[in-house]
Scaffold this active site. Structure first.
Site, PDB file in Angstrom:
ATOM      1  N   ASP A  67      60.320  30.472  59.734  1.00 18.93           N
ATOM      2  CA  ASP A  67      59.345  31.155  58.867  1.00 18.93           C
ATOM      3  C   ASP A  67      58.227  29.992  58.204  1.00 18.93           C
ATOM      4  O   ASP A  67      58.821  28.712  58.028  1.00 18.93           O
ATOM      5  CB  ASP A  67      59.784  32.067  57.810  1.00 18.93           C
ATOM      6  CG  ASP A  67      61.192  31.719  57.154  1.00 18.93           C
ATOM      7  OD1 ASP A  67      61.319  30.577  56.972  1.00 18.93           O
ATOM      8  OD2 ASP A  67      61.777  32.413  56.809  1.00 18.93           O
ATOM      9  N   ASN A 137      69.717  40.007  49.469  1.00 14.04           N
ATOM     10  CA  ASN A 137      69.623  41.446  50.243  1.00 14.04           C
ATOM     11  C   ASN A 137      69.748  41.644  51.606  1.00 14.04           C
ATOM     12  O   ASN A 137      69.314  42.406  52.144  1.00 14.04           O
ATOM     13  CB  ASN A 137      68.015  41.899  49.782  1.00 14.04           C
ATOM     14  CG  ASN A 137      67.008  40.738  50.397  1.00 14.04           C
ATOM     15  OD1 ASN A 137      67.271  39.841  51.011  1.00 14.04           O
ATOM     16  ND2 ASN A 137      65.602  41.058  50.080  1.00 14.04           N
ATOM     17  N   GLU A 144      62.601  41.258  55.473  1.00 13.16           N
ATOM     18  CA  GLU A 144      63.105  41.877  54.415  1.00 13.16           C
ATOM     19  C   GLU A 144      63.619  43.273  54.612  1.00 13.16           C
ATOM     20  O   GLU A 144      63.524  43.768  55.716  1.00 13.16           O
ATOM     21  CB  GLU A 144      62.131  42.014  53.504  1.00 13.16           C
ATOM     22  CG  GLU A 144      61.317  40.643  52.887  1.00 13.16           C
ATOM     23  CD  GLU A 144      62.333  39.758  51.878  1.00 13.16           C
ATOM     24  OE1 GLU A 144      63.543  40.072  51.977  1.00 13.16           O
ATOM     25  OE2 GLU A 144      61.818  39.344  51.076  1.00 13.16           O
TER      26      GLU A 144
END
Ligand code: PGA
Length: 265
Positions: A67, A137, A144
């Site tokens: 990324d 997370n 995400e």
């Protein structure tokens, strides 16, 4: 999944370096998928040492990073390009033209970056080994929670918790990006091998959900349960919430026993 629980983060780095050494012995022109963040830094230091002190070479290697922030230019100190130069590329014998990140030039349409990145990965023969960290997370890359499990390289909006976790790298919070371009989950799953590194107690919930929980877009790393060749290297704090801890240790003991037996035969 090959689940390896090690004492501390240094042992995780050393074991990760060994995985790469083995891969480069089998394939000099390997294509690597790379990650940024705190976790892989110690492993990259080992790679640098191995490159200087042993015959390990990156001369024929190609790399694709997971990324890059959107709106941050490569020369910027906070860009993932800068991170990679600092932590790895400037210290090894890699051909810099073979190092790719999904960066978006100032005059480029960000929507064009993803498809082009996917095409370049394919042109280079696909990723042999993808290195991953894991977010608290459960994110992998910047996929995400709620990311499509079939996603490809594209723009993602970061969660508040990811922004918070990376705030320390930005002196002025106003300059911290909220968008990134990330390989998708399907892009990651195309890699022939996956090496996930997890260190520290803050990752214990994400590790537990991803390894022992149900496969769900709510914990993106849980999709790795569907991959044929995943090695998870973690330290004891990251492993501390796993329910089948005894079993994972037992499996590794058995493997060591079989290896020792084969060597003595
Ligand atoms: P970290 O990040 O290595 O800095 O904890 C991992 C990630 O967010 O994927």
């Amino acid at each position: 999944m090959d689940i390896v629980i090690l004492k501390d983060s240094e042992q995780v780095a050393t074991a990760g370096a060994r995985v790469l050494q083995k891969l480069l012995m089998e394939k000099k022109a390997a294509v690597l998928g790379l990650a940024t963040g705190r976790t892989p830094k110690a492993m990259y230091r080992q790679w640098v040492i191995n490159c200087r002190e042993s015959s390990m070479s990156f001369r024929e290697v190609t790399t694709f990073n997971l990324d890059e922030y959107l709106g941050v230019q490569p020369a910027d100190v906070q860009s993932y390009r800068s991170y990679m130069q600092r932590e790895l590329f400037d210290h090894i014998d890699i051909d810099q033209t073979n190092t790719y990140l999904p960066a978006c030039a100032a005059d480029e349409n960000p929507l064009d970056v993803g498809p082009r990145y996917e095409a370049t990965i394919l042109e280079k023969g696909g990723i042999d080994c993808q290195v991953l960290g894991i977010g608290q997370n459960g994110h992998i890359g910047f996929n995400e929670p709620s990311s499509s499990l079939n996603s490809r390289t594209r723009i993602k909006t970061l969660t508040r918790e990811t922004i918070e976790s990376n705030r320390q790298y930005f002196d002025d919070p106003a300059t911290q990006p909220e968008l990134a371009i990330t390989m998708g989950i399907a892009t990651i799953m195309d890699a022939r091998k996956i090496l996930l590194l997890a260190t520290g107690a803050a990752k214990a919930d994400a590790v537990r959900q991803s390894i022992e929980g149900a496969i769900s877009a709510s914990w993106p790393a849980s999709i790795l349960q569907m991959h044929e060749r995943v090695t998870v290297l973690m330290d004891e704090p990251a492993a501390s919430k796993l329910e089948r801890l005894d079993y994972y240790h037992w499996v590794q003991d058995q493997k060591r026993r079989v290896l020792a037996q084969n060597e003595s035969d």
